[in-house]
Scaffold this motif. Structure first.
Motif, PDB file in Angstrom:
ATOM      1  N   THR A 103     -15.004  12.486   8.507  1.00  0.00           N
ATOM      2  CA  THR A 103     -14.412  11.397   7.726  1.00  0.00           C
ATOM      3  C   THR A 103     -14.161  11.815   6.289  1.00  0.00           C
ATOM      4  O   THR A 103     -13.141  11.469   5.693  1.00  0.00           O
ATOM      5  N   LEU A 246      -8.843   5.723   2.900  1.00  0.00           N
ATOM      6  CA  LEU A 246     -10.098   6.325   3.350  1.00  0.00           C
ATOM      7  C   LEU A 246     -11.015   6.659   2.175  1.00  0.00           C
ATOM      8  O   LEU A 246     -12.233   6.462   2.244  1.00  0.00           O
ATOM      9  N   GLU A 249     -12.634   3.441   0.991  1.00  0.00           N
ATOM     10  CA  GLU A 249     -13.680   2.986   1.903  1.00  0.00           C
ATOM     11  C   GLU A 249     -14.949   3.825   1.772  1.00  0.00           C
ATOM     12  O   GLU A 249     -16.064   3.301   1.851  1.00  0.00           O
ATOM     13  N   GLN A 250     -14.780   5.136   1.550  1.00  0.00           N
ATOM     14  CA  GLN A 250     -15.938   6.031   1.479  1.00  0.00           C
ATOM     15  C   GLN A 250     -16.654   5.958   0.136  1.00  0.00           C
ATOM     16  O   GLN A 250     -17.864   6.141   0.061  1.00  0.00           O
TER      17      GLN A 250
END
Length: 264
Positions: A103, A246, A249-250
């Motif tokens: 991820t 992404l 979100e991380q």
């Protein structure tokens, strides 16, 4: 779960727009997955239902490209087989392997894809000579990216496209057409495991599938008629959008702390 007519109508149109975008540049899941979560679908079922509806969209685009002669399935049979096997293994592996490392790497990969299309010379209108053997390309790219799609997923279409252009030396239009074939293959492989587990919500998935099918058909027509004039900027935009989403979100807490420094 009970879903109102209004919510189903909303999801239908979201899937249509996502299918249109996905047929040209990938990244339609950026719209459909958050929409499913917003509709109250539990995360695991949202992932499975999203695979269900996206399979119809990728089939629609694939069928259009094959019918219009942009893809010869016989020439792609080895890549299709490797992609299916890779995606199936990925769908199984995700149940046992921590995806956090992967991820964290994906946003950087998507940014690199964006920079490639932004800074590289204008891609060819016709295909060039492939530098990697067909078997090696099928195994490394089909199997590898297929595994990634079954394991995680975001940006699969963009990754396939850049591999077809940079390694396979296909034109951007031909690369986009081949991408949808392999994207459909990996979708079906992952969906098979989700169906076995009983995860998709069929009522929602089939309504969205109709919208995605229609949207993907229009998107495929744009690829054939407009070519790389539309594809190139869309690949850049969708790759950067996925990367930023992404990263947010991380590292949401870190971003919020930075923003607070500028708040007086």
């Amino acid at each position: 779960m009970e879903v109102s007519f209004e919510v189903l109508t909303f999801l239908f149109f979201v899937a249509g727009l996502a299918g249109f975008i996905d047929a040209m540049a990938g990244g339609g899941g950026l719209l459909t997955l958050p929409a499913l979560l917003a509709a109250g679908v539990p995360p695991t079922q949202a992932l499975a239902t999203n695979k269900l509806q996206s399979s119809f969209g990728s089939f629609s685009a694939s069928f259009y490209f094959v019918r219009n002669g942009l893809v010869n399935l016989k020439e792609m049979r080895l890549a299709i087989a490797c992609t299916f096997i890779g995606a199936a293994i990925g769908a199984e592996a995700v149940q046992f392997i921590d995806a956090s490392l992967l991820t964290s790497l994906i946003p950087a990969l998507l940014i690199l894809i964006s920079l490639y299309f932004l800074l590289a010379p204008q891609t060819r209108e016709s295909a060039g000579k492939q530098t990697m053997s067909e078997a090696m390309f099928a195994l490394m790219i089909g199997g590898g990216v297929g595994f990634y799609d079954g394991f995680f997923g975001p940006g699969t279409g963009s990754i396939f496209t850049v591999c077809f252009v940079a390694i396979g030396h296909f034109s951007l239009v031909d690369a986009t057409a081949r991408t949808k074939i392999l994207n459909f293959t990996s979708n079906i492989a992952a969906l098979t495991f989700f169906v076995i587990a009983g995860l998709p919500i069929w009522e929602i998935g089939l309504v969205m599938a109709v919208g995605g099918f229609i949207g993907a058909r229009f998107g495929a027509k744009v690829v054939v008629s407009k070519g790389q004039k539309w594809i190139r900027p869309l690949v850049i935009f969708m790759s950067m959008t996925m990367a930023l989403k992404l990263l947010w979100e991380q590292h949401q807490q870190w971003f919020q702390s930075v923003f607070s420094l500028f708040h007086f």
